[in-house]
Design a protein around this motif. Sequence first.
Motif: not given
Length: 101
Positions: A9-13, A19-22, A26-28, A32-35
């Motif tokens: 995902h992009s850093l801006s996304d 909170s959704e990414f966190i 935690k679930e998986t 996450i790779v940030l671009t």
Amino acid sequence: MINLSGDIHSLSDFQRHTSEFIAQMKETGKPIVLTVNGKAELVVQDAVSYQKLLDMMEYLETLAAIKQGLADVNADRTSSLAEFQQKMQEKLSYFQTSCNC
């Protein structure tokens, strides 16, 4: 090498939906790779997964050290305790005379 076929995902996304990414991490347990400008720049992961990674690295380093020690014993690249103590005493004496302690 970073597995770029994973979650990218992009850093801006990431900034907009932190909170959704966190929750996802935690679930998986997967990072996450940030671009930035389309190029992989950062890898983010939850603390529990990171600690597991550190623990595994420590375990593997310990196994490698044990393997090297066993190889040294098998190749007769060891010294007796008395030889070790003598070498350490020589180093200590050298240090004490060098620093005028």
